[in-house]
Write a protein that holds these residues in place. Sequence first.
Motif, PDB file in Angstrom:
ATOM      1  N   ILE A 194       1.060  -1.027   0.107  1.00  0.00           N
ATOM      2  CA  ILE A 194      -0.008  -0.066   0.044  1.00  0.00           C
ATOM      3  C   ILE A 194       0.987   1.207  -0.039  1.00  0.00           C
ATOM      4  O   ILE A 194       1.997   1.236   0.804  1.00  0.00           O
ATOM      5  N   ASP A 195       0.648   2.153  -0.910  1.00  0.00           N
ATOM      6  CA  ASP A 195       1.214   3.410  -0.852  1.00  0.00           C
ATOM      7  C   ASP A 195       1.261   4.136   0.413  1.00  0.00           C
ATOM      8  O   ASP A 195       0.403   4.135   1.191  1.00  0.00           O
ATOM      9  N   ILE A 196       2.620   4.330   0.941  1.00  0.00           N
ATOM     10  CA  ILE A 196       2.966   4.852   2.357  1.00  0.00           C
ATOM     11  C   ILE A 196       2.128   6.291   2.418  1.00  0.00           C
ATOM     12  O   ILE A 196       1.576   6.270   3.590  1.00  0.00           O
ATOM     13  N   LYS A 197       1.702   7.063   1.484  1.00  0.00           N
ATOM     14  CA  LYS A 197       1.046   8.296   1.445  1.00  0.00           C
ATOM     15  C   LYS A 197      -0.445   7.856   1.970  1.00  0.00           C
ATOM     16  O   LYS A 197      -1.033   8.814   2.611  1.00  0.00           O
ATOM     17  N   GLU A 198      -0.824   6.684   1.595  1.00  0.00           N
ATOM     18  CA  GLU A 198      -2.447   6.183   1.996  1.00  0.00           C
ATOM     19  C   GLU A 198      -2.176   5.675   3.676  1.00  0.00           C
ATOM     20  O   GLU A 198      -3.288   5.524   4.132  1.00  0.00           O
ATOM     21  N   LEU A 199      -1.189   5.448   4.069  1.00  0.00           N
ATOM     22  CA  LEU A 199      -1.103   4.942   5.509  1.00  0.00           C
ATOM     23  C   LEU A 199      -0.626   5.829   6.296  1.00  0.00           C
ATOM     24  O   LEU A 199      -1.075   5.950   7.623  1.00  0.00           O
ATOM     25  N   ILE A 200       0.245   6.811   6.236  1.00  0.00           N
ATOM     26  CA  ILE A 200       0.621   8.043   6.967  1.00  0.00           C
ATOM     27  C   ILE A 200      -0.205   9.231   7.074  1.00  0.00           C
ATOM     28  O   ILE A 200      -0.014   9.589   5.959  1.00  0.00           O
ATOM     29  N   PRO A 201      -0.784   9.688   8.160  1.00  0.00           N
ATOM     30  CA  PRO A 201      -1.478  10.830   7.951  1.00  0.00           C
ATOM     31  C   PRO A 201      -0.429  11.970   7.888  1.00  0.00           C
ATOM     32  O   PRO A 201       0.681  11.927   8.550  1.00  0.00           O
ATOM     33  N   VAL A 202      -0.873  13.174   7.198  1.00  0.00           N
ATOM     34  CA  VAL A 202       0.026  14.268   7.260  1.00  0.00           C
ATOM     35  C   VAL A 202      -0.558  15.386   7.652  1.00  0.00           C
ATOM     36  O   VAL A 202      -0.505  16.640   7.050  1.00  0.00           O
ATOM     37  N   PHE A 203      -1.627  15.338   8.478  1.00  0.00           N
ATOM     38  CA  PHE A 203      -2.135  16.593   9.324  1.00  0.00           C
ATOM     39  C   PHE A 203      -1.372  16.927  10.293  1.00  0.00           C
ATOM     40  O   PHE A 203      -0.548  16.132  10.854  1.00  0.00           O
ATOM     41  N   LEU A 204      -1.486  18.074  10.609  1.00  0.00           N
ATOM     42  CA  LEU A 204      -0.546  18.564  11.767  1.00  0.00           C
ATOM     43  C   LEU A 204      -1.904  19.108  12.989  1.00  0.00           C
ATOM     44  O   LEU A 204      -2.587  19.034  12.777  1.00  0.00           O
ATOM     45  N   SER A 205      -0.823  18.847  14.052  1.00  0.00           N
ATOM     46  CA  SER A 205      -1.679  19.093  15.337  1.00  0.00           C
ATOM     47  C   SER A 205      -1.979  20.566  15.349  1.00  0.00           C
ATOM     48  O   SER A 205      -1.489  21.381  14.667  1.00  0.00           O
ATOM     49  N   LYS A 206      -3.003  21.020  16.078  1.00  0.00           N
ATOM     50  CA  LYS A 206      -3.552  22.220  16.413  1.00  0.00           C
ATOM     51  C   LYS A 206      -2.284  23.205  16.589  1.00  0.00           C
ATOM     52  O   LYS A 206      -2.307  24.272  16.328  1.00  0.00           O
ATOM     53  N   GLU A 207      -1.710  22.784  17.797  1.00  0.00           N
ATOM     54  CA  GLU A 207      -0.659  23.518  18.123  1.00  0.00           C
ATOM     55  C   GLU A 207       0.268  23.932  17.264  1.00  0.00           C
ATOM     56  O   GLU A 207       0.890  25.183  16.894  1.00  0.00           O
TER      57      GLU A 207
END
Length: 180
Positions: A146-159
Motif C-alpha cells: 500500500i502506498d505509504i502516503k495512504e497509510l501515514i497521516p500528514v495532518f498537523l496538530s492544532k498547536e
Amino acid sequence: MNTDFTIDEFIRKGIITDELELERALIADRKLRLLAKDNLHFKNLRKKLRNLIEAYERKEWSDIGQLTDEKLAESNFWETVAEQERIFIEKRKHLIRKELKIRKLIQKDLAHLLGHKSKTHMSELMNGIKPFTLKDLILIHQLLRIDIKELIPVFLSKEDMIRVQSALAELGKPHIKLCS
C-alpha cells in the motif's frame, strides 16, 4: 493531525480541553458505540469518554450567552479537521482490509505479523482508536504494497498549525501557506 491521539489519552488526562479534542472524542464515541456491543472493554471506555464529553459540553456550550459567532466558527473549523482525520482513517482501514483479502489474510494474521498479541488492540488500531506506530505502517506498506502516503497521516496538530502560522507572520512571508 496529532498522530499520537488516543482515547486513552483523554481518559488519562481526565478532561477534554478544546474543540478539536471534543470533535475527535465525538467521532471516537460513534466508533465505540459499534464496538461496545460485543466487547466490555470498549463499553467501559465509551462510558468514560461520554462522561468527559458531557463535562466539556456543560462547561463550554451550556450558557447560550457565551456562544459567539467566533466560537461557532472555531467549532465548525475543528469539526472539519476531525472529519478529515476520520475519513483518512476509514480509507486506510478499507485499503488494508482489501489488501489482506487479496492475499488471503485476516486481521488476526496482520496482528501476528506486526507482533501484536491482542485482538482488541488490533481492532483499536484498525479503527483509529489507537494510533499505529510508524514501524507498523512501514511493515504494512512493505507487506501489503500500500502506498505509504495512504497509510501515514500528514495532518498537523492544532498547536503546530498555530505555531507555524505565527512564525510565518513574524517572518513576513504571507506567500508561504500551510497546505490543507
